[in-house]
Design a protein around this motif. Sequence first.
Motif, PDB file in Angstrom:
ATOM      1  N   ILE A  92       0.458  -1.399  -0.219  1.00  0.00           N
ATOM      2  CA  ILE A  92       0.074   0.160  -0.103  1.00  0.00           C
ATOM      3  C   ILE A  92       0.772   1.324   0.052  1.00  0.00           C
ATOM      4  N   VAL A  93       2.264   1.264   1.166  1.00  0.00           N
ATOM      5  CA  VAL A  93       2.985   2.296   0.633  1.00  0.00           C
ATOM      6  C   VAL A  93       4.155   2.873  -0.414  1.00  0.00           C
ATOM      7  N   ARG A  94       3.937   1.233  -1.009  1.00  0.00           N
ATOM      8  CA  ARG A  94       4.482   1.718  -1.975  1.00  0.00           C
ATOM      9  C   ARG A  94       3.447   2.041  -3.326  1.00  0.00           C
ATOM     10  N   ALA A  95       2.528   1.575  -3.266  1.00  0.00           N
ATOM     11  CA  ALA A  95       1.408   1.952  -4.407  1.00  0.00           C
ATOM     12  C   ALA A  95       1.097   3.453  -4.211  1.00  0.00           C
ATOM     13  N   LEU A  96       0.887   4.172  -2.758  1.00  0.00           N
ATOM     14  CA  LEU A  96       0.541   5.400  -2.276  1.00  0.00           C
ATOM     15  C   LEU A  96       2.011   6.466  -2.955  1.00  0.00           C
ATOM     16  N   ALA A  97       3.540   6.055  -3.322  1.00  0.00           N
ATOM     17  CA  ALA A  97       3.986   6.340  -3.272  1.00  0.00           C
ATOM     18  C   ALA A  97       4.303   7.196  -4.445  1.00  0.00           C
ATOM     19  N   THR A  98       3.894   5.365  -5.574  1.00  0.00           N
ATOM     20  CA  THR A  98       3.673   6.036  -7.248  1.00  0.00           C
ATOM     21  C   THR A  98       3.128   6.819  -7.479  1.00  0.00           C
ATOM     22  N   ARG A 122      -9.596  -0.087  -4.433  1.00  0.00           N
ATOM     23  CA  ARG A 122     -10.458   0.745  -4.831  1.00  0.00           C
ATOM     24  C   ARG A 122     -10.688   2.109  -3.801  1.00  0.00           C
ATOM     25  N   ALA A 123     -10.447   0.946  -1.731  1.00  0.00           N
ATOM     26  CA  ALA A 123      -9.610   2.449  -0.815  1.00  0.00           C
ATOM     27  C   ALA A 123      -9.275   2.831  -0.911  1.00  0.00           C
ATOM     28  N   LEU A 124      -8.414   3.074  -1.544  1.00  0.00           N
ATOM     29  CA  LEU A 124      -6.999   3.915  -1.982  1.00  0.00           C
ATOM     30  C   LEU A 124      -7.006   4.488  -2.742  1.00  0.00           C
ATOM     31  N   GLU A 125      -7.601   4.341  -4.110  1.00  0.00           N
ATOM     32  CA  GLU A 125      -8.220   5.186  -4.984  1.00  0.00           C
ATOM     33  C   GLU A 125      -8.979   6.232  -4.821  1.00  0.00           C
ATOM     34  N   ALA A 126      -9.957   5.662  -3.828  1.00  0.00           N
ATOM     35  CA  ALA A 126     -10.797   6.965  -3.223  1.00  0.00           C
ATOM     36  C   ALA A 126     -10.095   7.964  -2.268  1.00  0.00           C
TER      37      ALA A 126
END
Length: 530
Positions: free
Chosen positions: A9-15, A36-40
């Motif tokens: 999750i941390v890496r995906a947010l960093a991108t 979906r939670a991350l994108e939202a």
Amino acid sequence: MPLEAPARIVRALATRGFNADREAVTLIASADDPGRALEAAVEAAPEDALTITAEHVRTVLDGGVAADASTSNSSVSTGDHTENPPDESAGSPAEAMGVGSGDSVTASSGNDRPAAHTDGPELAQRDDSQRSLDIANDITGRSTGTGEYDDFVTVFRDRFERLSGKLRGRVNHRPTDTLEAMGGGSDAAIVGMVNDIRSTASGHWLIELEDTSGVFPCLVMKDRRFADQVDELLCDEVIAVEGTLADDGGILFVDSMYFPDVPRTFEPSTADRHVQAALISDVHVGSQEFMADAWERFADWLHTAEAENIEYLLIAGDMVEGVGVYPDQDDELDIVDIYEQYEAFSEHLKQVPGDIEIVMIPGNHDAVRLAEPQPGFDEELREIMSAHDARITGNPSTVTIEGVSVLMYHGVSLDEIIAEFPDDKATYDDPQKPMYHLLKKRHVAPQYGGHMRLAPEEKDYLVIDEVPDIFHTGHVHKLGYGKYHNVLAINSGCWQAQTEFQKSVNIDPDTAYAPVVDLDTLDVTIRKFD
């Protein structure tokens, strides 16, 4: 996404150009559809936000977003989705500079801030499987010294044994208590700790060397070709000398002098892939002169494609300004409570991409003991700074990154080197030069009893046992770098503008620099963000 994969999750947010609170990561991982939670959560964050907070995540979860997996087929782990087209103009302009004497230099002014993180180019997801980071020589949790006499005997004996071992193969030395029995005119050699240095009425130099057997006087004649090296000697360092005993056998006339030193044949290790480390120090959050805007430009730049190979950030001490460090410091503080200073520092640290590995050591302004070696921060301060999962270690420590060893030392002893040595051998304007002398002595703080505070331990943690590939210091607030016998030495400047106290002692700091090292070549690029 599996619930046990917060690092993904941390890496995906960093991108996507975001960091995240630890609680926010936990909430995303626990959602019915983490992707979906991350994108939202990203969509719900304010346009200028750098960090996804737990509040952002709760807002979207409470609103029912991500409850129905059928509403989205997005995947957090791919990192290939972007809501906005790339901004081709994002980045920092290059500007020619000439600081230090490294192999490769580029500087970026950083004055034009990169585009907002969500508008910038999508960065490639990093493969953590190629990373490796090990820490050695950390005093944290191992301190045993009580300040008793026996503790001092133990640490100085350990220093002598380890450093003399690096010299014994170079000279045919004898213990000091056997020299007088050798007879006048004999060739002799001594390996000893410098006990005293004084000049004679004729301008020669008398050096007392001490080993475990006793003390012996050694005379360096002023016309010797190496006589200027006496200017480089400090009490308590270990050297070797060769020469001839006087007729009465009571003094050694020195013909040559040796230091433990870095072998001239030393070849540094390099990484097996193209990966970079940013080296900074002396952030000084809490000072009225902390350069918050410059730090934000630096953090913003770390989110750009230009910085995509920076996977490590090494901070060499003085995270905060501290309290009561120098006279009238209270008048120059923006934050007067030490814990609030660290809380503010932690917020600034959150601006750094979440997938960058951070290593920190304390400095003399930090809330740890002043005596060196300094242990890493206590549990309360570690908890305050836990959002980024930084690796916290003692001062000094050796950090090995993908096979490249970095000796991290805050650098208080540089003050003593500069004060003791002639200007042509050590100055604040070229801080890499006093660093060379520490490498030559194979000890980061050779002299005991000066302004340095040294703690006696069961071993001398300040000895440089193994030659590092990179030597990183701070403290003096000056930028400088170069190579000594193939060891890359870097003093990385600071993030604090000149204070009134610094004006009073004629310190003109080099601010908002971030030296970046290519770990596969050890080339240096200097970035500037003020």
